[in-house]
Design a protein around this motif. Structure first.
Motif: not given
Ligand SMILES: O=c1ccn([C@@H]2O[C@H](COP(=O)(O)OP(=O)(O)O)[C@@H](O)[C@H]2O)c(=O)[nH]1
Ligand SMILES: O=c1ccn([C@@H]2O[C@H](COP(=O)(O)OP(=O)(O)O)[C@@H](O)[C@H]2O)c(=O)[nH]1
Ligand SMILES: [Mn+2]
Ligand SMILES: [Mn+2]
Lengths: 270, 270
Positions: A124, A126, A129, A179, A185, A196-197, B124, B126-131, B174-176, B182
């Motif tokens: 994705p 950033v 996403p 998925i 990422f 940012c995070y 997702p 935006v800063s770490w889109p696997d979160c 969640w990410s996988t 999502h």
């Protein structure tokens, strides 16, 4: 020889420095697969010779340009029209499957498992996403697909004027369909934005496999002190110091000795 | 009465202004479902009365705090420890399914279809889109789940010190695991960050369903001219002007008349 290849693109001698560092990062990570680079006529013969020393395939292609000044202005990146040239990657049909890597990426760990993924797999972006970032993606070379994407491009343009908007419009179900086509990422961590995070960055730091210097500040544009061997990063990007330094370490250890003074001078402040 | 509810949280009278605007945005979008707000003891009785006028359920809960100063400092958001209080949402077992919305979100279009999704669905970050971003998520109230998450929190803490890190650690696949979990990004568009990629914002602008004023600059902190009815946004956030204005329009049209001068004065510069 492997049927798989890592593919990148460079349209000038400056981005070629990125391509050289990238190739060495792949070799350091002991990839078992081939390396291919697309070059446009602007890339000098001397630079092609350097690329040839580390890439298995150096393929000349013509420039494809979106000519979409309006959308590129929104991105403040007029230079990105030429990224349509990336599409030529689909013509590398001597390979069964490929992973495209922007010339401003850096491979930190072996990622050969990426070739188990299907077209089109990507991580994705950033900023939005539900779009994938087109700096790293798995694809299957095919002249048919090449024809379809270029035809689509002529008809629809690209919503951002670059290859990322185009590829997201073409592979439009990426965000909802499967998925498995969402690369983690860590395969495309945008070096500047992700800070940012900071807690997430700290949490996942050791798992990063591919770094991407997306944005205007390319590592080769950064001031580098050739005596101390330290890249001097402005305070705005201080958090990315060690990543930029990594790029320069590879440049110094593997790349610079093969370059003429003039060629090496294309990098920042040598 | 619907078995489904929108749930939010407020720990003080200022965030309560956000909760009031949010509730009215849901009503404007003609939701068929119930509205519930969790309040902590700090929320004044006068404010609870206002919340009661628009929420079906106003539920007092005690403060849960991560007490994790170190990670919150990395985020520059010391106040976010109390977001652990969000966990009480799982105790609203009078509802079959809920969607949690941060008090700094704004619903732009009817989103009742979100209740067709399963726990834990989210968009997702935006800063770490696997979160996923924990400002909008679908969940199923359950005292068991509440107990499991709080137990997990005591054992593992949260990698960012807030509820987002905790919930991502708890719902770690969640990410996988399942693309259906999502949520499309249009259900949680972070108003400030997404402007990094203006062409995407332009492309998807009309499809935005839920806006999220994530970050330090909450709409209620922004200067507002009560004569001209215009929110005056600093140049840094100029691109978000119309979104901030939208929040203030709802505040002026639906909320302010029921507030005492003192309560209304909690918003920016009234
Ligand atoms: O003038 C250019 C611009 C781009 N590129 C290629 O296209 C990719 C995408 O551009 P860039 O990385 O600058 O875009 P960003 O990742 O910053 O959006 C580069 O990595 C290069 O491989 C190039 O060769 N010459
Ligand atoms: O002092 C606080 C901080 C947070 N919250 C609640 O927790 C949510 C998450 O915090 P915030 O929205 O400030 O975090 P961000 O979205 O900016 O990360 C808020 O929307 C509120 O519902 C609250 O009630 N009081
Ligand atoms: Mn790039
Ligand atoms: Mn929020």
């Amino acid at each position: 020889m492997s049927k798989f290849a890592w593919v990148t693109l460079t349209t000038n001698d400056t981005y070629s420095l990125g391509a050289l560092v990238l190739a060495h990062s792949l070799k350091r990570a002991k990839t078992a697969h081939q390396l291919a680079v697309l070059v446009t006529p602007n890339v000098s013969q001397a630079m092609r010779d350097r690329l040839n020393e580390v890439y298995n395939v150096v393929q000349e292609v013509n420039v494809l340009d979106s000519q979409d000044a309006a959308n590129l202005a929104l991105l403040s990146r007029p230079e990105l029209g030429v990224t349509f040239t990336k599409l030529h990657s689909w013509r590398l049909v001597q390979f069964e499957k490929c992973v495209f890597l922007d010339a401003d990426t850096l491979v930190l760990q072996n990622c050969d498992e990426l070739f188990e993924r299907e077209e089109l797999s990507a991580a994705p972006d950033v900023s939005w996403p539900d779009c994938f970032n087109s700096g790293v993606f798995v694809f299957k070379p095919s002249v048919d697909t090449f024809a379809q994407i270029t035809e689509f491009a002529v008809k629809n343009g690209s919503f951002d004027g670059g290859d990322q908007g185009l590829l997201n419009q073409f592979f439009a179900d990426w965000s909802t369909a499967d998925i498995k086509k969402h690369l983690p990422f860590v395969y495309n961590v945008t070096a500047y934005a992700s800070y940012c995070y900071l807690p997430a960055f700290k949490q996942f730091r050791d798992k990063i496999k591919i770094l991407h210097f997306a944005g205007k500040l390319k590592p080769w544009l950064i001031q580098f002190n050739s005596e101390t061997k330290v890249a001097s990063v402005s305070s705005e990007y201080a958090h990315a110091q060690d990543l930029i330094q990594l790029w320069w370490n590879i440049f110094c250890e593997n790349v610079i000795q093969s370059l003429s003074t003039e060629m090496a001078g294309l990098a920042g402040a040598l």
